[in-house]
Design a protein around this motif. Sequence first.
Motif, PDB file in Angstrom:
ATOM      1  N   VAL A  45      -1.075 -22.922  -8.522  1.00 37.32           N
ATOM      2  CA  VAL A  45      -1.527 -21.529  -8.554  1.00 37.32           C
ATOM      3  C   VAL A  45      -0.826 -20.768  -9.679  1.00 37.32           C
ATOM      4  CG1 VAL A  45      -1.955 -21.584  -6.063  1.00 37.32           C
ATOM      5  CG2 VAL A  45       0.224 -20.713  -6.896  1.00 37.32           C
ATOM      6  N   GLU A  46      -1.413 -19.667 -10.073  1.00 34.95           N
ATOM      7  CA  GLU A  46      -0.816 -18.798 -11.088  1.00 34.95           C
ATOM      8  C   GLU A  46       0.115 -17.772 -10.460  1.00 34.95           C
ATOM      9  OE1 GLU A  46      -0.871 -18.721 -14.573  1.00 34.95           O
ATOM     10  OE2 GLU A  46      -1.735 -20.699 -14.250  1.00 34.95           O
ATOM     11  N   ASN A  47      -0.348 -17.108  -9.405  1.00 40.14           N
ATOM     12  CA  ASN A  47       0.406 -16.018  -8.800  1.00 40.14           C
ATOM     13  C   ASN A  47       0.801 -16.418  -7.387  1.00 40.14           C
ATOM     14  OD1 ASN A  47       0.974 -13.601  -7.255  1.00 40.14           O
ATOM     15  ND2 ASN A  47       0.251 -12.461  -9.037  1.00 40.14           N
ATOM     16  N   ILE A  48       2.054 -16.797  -7.219  1.00 40.89           N
ATOM     17  CA  ILE A  48       2.524 -17.320  -5.936  1.00 40.89           C
ATOM     18  C   ILE A  48       2.404 -16.273  -4.825  1.00 40.89           C
ATOM     19  CG2 ILE A  48       4.985 -16.793  -6.247  1.00 40.89           C
ATOM     20  CD1 ILE A  48       3.627 -20.091  -4.845  1.00 40.89           C
ATOM     21  N   GLU A  49       2.672 -15.002  -5.134  1.00 39.48           N
ATOM     22  CA  GLU A  49       2.610 -13.961  -4.109  1.00 39.48           C
ATOM     23  C   GLU A  49       1.189 -13.773  -3.588  1.00 39.48           C
ATOM     24  OE1 GLU A  49       4.199 -13.403  -7.124  1.00 39.48           O
ATOM     25  OE2 GLU A  49       6.233 -13.647  -6.353  1.00 39.48           O
ATOM     26  N   LYS A  50       0.204 -13.731  -4.502  1.00 36.44           N
ATOM     27  CA  LYS A  50      -1.190 -13.594  -4.077  1.00 36.44           C
ATOM     28  C   LYS A  50      -1.616 -14.783  -3.219  1.00 36.44           C
ATOM     29  CE  LYS A  50      -3.370 -10.767  -7.630  1.00 36.44           C
ATOM     30  NZ  LYS A  50      -4.376 -10.750  -8.709  1.00 36.44           N
ATOM     31  N   SER A  51      -1.190 -15.959  -3.615  1.00 33.74           N
ATOM     32  CA  SER A  51      -1.575 -17.159  -2.871  1.00 33.74           C
ATOM     33  C   SER A  51      -0.910 -17.208  -1.502  1.00 33.74           C
ATOM     34  CB  SER A  51      -1.255 -18.411  -3.677  1.00 33.74           C
ATOM     35  OG  SER A  51      -2.070 -18.451  -4.830  1.00 33.74           O
ATOM     36  N   ILE A  52       0.350 -16.821  -1.413  1.00 35.42           N
ATOM     37  CA  ILE A  52       1.019 -16.769  -0.110  1.00 35.42           C
ATOM     38  C   ILE A  52       0.311 -15.762   0.783  1.00 35.42           C
ATOM     39  CG2 ILE A  52       3.124 -16.040   1.096  1.00 35.42           C
ATOM     40  CD1 ILE A  52       4.702 -17.345  -1.249  1.00 35.42           C
ATOM     41  N   THR A  53      -0.019 -14.604   0.243  1.00 34.81           N
ATOM     42  CA  THR A  53      -0.743 -13.596   1.026  1.00 34.81           C
ATOM     43  C   THR A  53      -2.057 -14.161   1.539  1.00 34.81           C
ATOM     44  OG1 THR A  53       0.264 -11.752  -0.145  1.00 34.81           O
ATOM     45  CG2 THR A  53      -1.846 -11.319   0.932  1.00 34.81           C
ATOM     46  N   PHE A  54      -2.800 -14.877   0.694  1.00 33.44           N
ATOM     47  CA  PHE A  54      -4.084 -15.444   1.100  1.00 33.44           C
ATOM     48  C   PHE A  54      -3.904 -16.454   2.230  1.00 33.44           C
ATOM     49  CE2 PHE A  54      -7.413 -18.671   0.746  1.00 33.44           C
ATOM     50  CZ  PHE A  54      -8.533 -17.885   0.914  1.00 33.44           C
ATOM     51  N   TYR A  55      -3.071 -17.445   2.032  1.00 42.30           N
ATOM     52  CA  TYR A  55      -2.952 -18.522   3.017  1.00 42.30           C
ATOM     53  C   TYR A  55      -2.179 -18.108   4.272  1.00 42.30           C
ATOM     54  CZ  TYR A  55      -5.160 -21.594  -0.289  1.00 42.30           C
ATOM     55  OH  TYR A  55      -6.085 -22.156  -1.136  1.00 42.30           O
TER      56      TYR A  55
END
Length: 127
Positions: free
Chosen positions: A12-22
């Motif tokens: 992923v590019e943006n770890i924070e956005k991905s953590i929020t999603f999952y």
Amino acid sequence: MDIKLGYIILYVENIEKSITFYRDMLGFPVKMQVESYTEFDTGATTLAINTRESVRNLTDLPIPSGKRTEQTSEIGLVTEDVEGLIEQLRSQDVPILLEPVQKPWGQTVAYVSDPDGHFIEICSPIT
């Protein structure tokens, strides 16, 4: 030889956005987090994410940057309530790529996209 699938890692590019999603949108608890590497408890197989930059630095593999537009894989998430999960994700502005449809074999299937463009199949169990 006994082989089993232990985990899947998405770059992923943006770890924070991905953590929020999952974690927040799909509801998977964080199992472990070390720097940019994060594992989610999804059942028998662990789903993990790591930044493309971190993987390049750790492995020297040719990991491309940026959101991907071409797809060669998908993640399948199984739920009894495909329509309900799709409505929940829609209310959180998750891109719905394919509305729920019933397949000839009886399974309900829909597709969404995570923040990096990974295709995620939301489907009912195959009975």
